[in-house]
Design an enzyme around this catalytic site. Sequence first.
Site, short mmCIF file in Angstrom:
data_model
loop_
_atom_site.label_atom_id
_atom_site.label_comp_id
_atom_site.label_asym_id
_atom_site.label_seq_id
_atom_site.Cartn_x
_atom_site.Cartn_y
_atom_site.Cartn_z
N SER A 96 -6.86 -54.59 49.92
CA SER A 96 -6.53 -56.00 50.17
C SER A 96 -7.63 -56.67 50.97
CB SER A 96 -5.22 -56.08 50.97
OG SER A 96 -5.01 -57.39 51.45
N TYR A 110 -0.15 -53.65 58.42
CA TYR A 110 -0.32 -53.55 56.96
C TYR A 110 -1.81 -53.45 56.62
CZ TYR A 110 -1.18 -55.21 52.27
OH TYR A 110 -1.66 -55.32 50.98
N LYS A 140 -4.35 -50.31 54.90
CA LYS A 140 -5.31 -50.42 53.79
C LYS A 140 -6.69 -49.95 54.25
CE LYS A 140 -2.58 -52.15 50.66
NZ LYS A 140 -2.20 -51.36 49.46
C1 WQD Z 1 -1.35 -68.40 51.80
C2 WQD Z 1 -1.54 -69.74 52.52
C3 WQD Z 1 -0.42 -69.87 54.62
C4 WQD Z 1 3.62 -69.66 52.93
C5 WQD Z 1 -0.95 -62.42 52.33
C6 WQD Z 1 -1.37 -61.08 52.83
C7 WQD Z 1 -2.39 -60.49 51.89
C8 WQD Z 1 -1.85 -60.47 50.49
C9 WQD Z 1 -1.42 -61.87 50.06
C10 WQD Z 1 -0.97 -58.26 50.15
C11 WQD Z 1 -1.78 -69.59 54.02
C12 WQD Z 1 0.17 -70.87 53.63
C13 WQD Z 1 2.25 -69.69 53.07
C14 WQD Z 1 4.39 -70.81 53.26
C15 WQD Z 1 2.36 -71.96 53.84
N1 WQD Z 1 -0.77 -59.56 50.41
N2 WQD Z 1 1.63 -70.82 53.52
N3 WQD Z 1 3.72 -71.93 53.71
O1 WQD Z 1 -1.19 -64.87 54.15
O2 WQD Z 1 -3.15 -65.49 52.63
O3 WQD Z 1 -2.05 -63.28 52.35
O4 WQD Z 1 -0.45 -62.31 51.01
O5 WQD Z 1 -1.99 -57.70 49.89
O6 WQD Z 1 -2.67 -59.19 52.33
O7 WQD Z 1 -1.99 -61.27 54.08
O8 WQD Z 1 -0.84 -65.33 51.68
O9 WQD Z 1 0.74 -66.74 50.44
O10 WQD Z 1 1.41 -65.91 52.75
O11 WQD Z 1 -0.35 -67.68 52.53
O12 WQD Z 1 1.78 -72.99 54.27
O13 WQD Z 1 5.64 -70.84 53.15
O14 WQD Z 1 -0.36 -70.51 52.38
O15 WQD Z 1 -0.50 -70.44 55.92
O16 WQD Z 1 -2.69 -70.60 54.43
P1 WQD Z 1 -1.84 -64.81 52.82
P2 WQD Z 1 0.34 -66.40 51.84
#
Ligand code: WQD
Length: 339
Positions: free
Chosen positions: A124, A148, A152
């Site tokens: 990841s 997490y 990885k």
């Molecule tokens: C994306 C953007 C949030 C939800 C995570 C893990 C990563 C991978 C993918 C496993 C950010 C914003 C999100 C919401 C929002 N998983 N957001 N409102 O955090 O980049 O990555 O998932 O491998 O390891 O860290 O993904 O989709 O949670 O967030 O504003 O309800 O969307 O702040 O900028 P993230 P995400």
Amino acid sequence: MKVLLTGGAGYIGTHTAVELAAAGHDPVVFDALYNSRPEAVRRVERITGRTVPFVEGDCADRAAVERAFAEHRPDAVIHCAGLKAVGESTERPLAYYRNNLDGVLALCEVMAEHGVFRLVFSSSATVYGDPATVPITEDMPLSATNPYGATKLFAERILADAAAADPRWHAVSLRYFNPIGAHPSGLIGEDPRGVPANLFPYMSQAATGRREALRVFGDDYPTPDGTGVRDYLHVVDLARGHVAALEHLDDAPGHRVYNLGTGQGTSVLEAVRAFEEATGAAVPREVVGRRPGDIAVCYADPSAALRDLGWKTELSMAEACADAWRWQTRNPDGYAAAE
Ligand code: WQD
């Protein structure tokens, strides 16, 4: 090749099973069903038009892995199984270390005992922590900002050390950026348990009215519109990256790592607008405070994967949004309704 696909009933796993079959390989799904359902494997069979063997088991259970190897005798392994929620990992660190590290250790031990040394591992972009610069290349500093991500990081180190000790290992770790979307058939897609933590599944459910308005976590980041920037790639492109890595393994002794991303950054508000334009659905939203642990900007330099694996993303954000919407509207309760 016959490929043992751990986590093959999950979001990434099901899409990878479909692309493996499309490329002429034979996936065997091995999954503990902690975050997935058997129906997902049946859907893969409907898409591929072929039987996909399914073994229920936990990678940390050596006996279960042994049984899968004895019965199916795989030529290679794609290891997608693991607990993957960043927030949950901070609440349950011991469970994450136990599950994710025991899983990769037991799997590698059984592989070696059976003379199988071809492995593609699901890593990841979280291993980069909060990058000092973007786009991110594979040689940039690694750090874990949550348990997490640490699992990885440690798993990649386990593979690197195993390969350094035994030249028979040919292992590739794929550092996923942000997978989104669903198979265009609408039969498989992301089916998170409970309230989705990730942007796209939450946004899809909010657009159908199944969830409250999308909370945009902060608009005060140092980005063009103040919201977080990520590298969103279509899950079918990501799945094809696993096939490219698998087919490259014979020429790749040791342990190598590759970013799988588009190379483009997209902000939260840009993603929301793209989703609305592609689907015609409105996404109710409100800007709230930052989510603890979030970083401002993260997107890939995917050139190494193109150079070595011949892989790059080909599907667009608009296609991913339309495919996500088709999955969501045709399966409002995910796979549960079909169980
Ligand atoms: C994306 C953007 C949030 C939800 C995570 C893990 C990563 C991978 C993918 C496993 C950010 C914003 C999100 C919401 C929002 N998983 N957001 N409102 O955090 O980049 O990555 O998932 O491998 O390891 O860290 O993904 O989709 O949670 O967030 O504003 O309800 O969307 O702040 O900028 P993230 P995400």
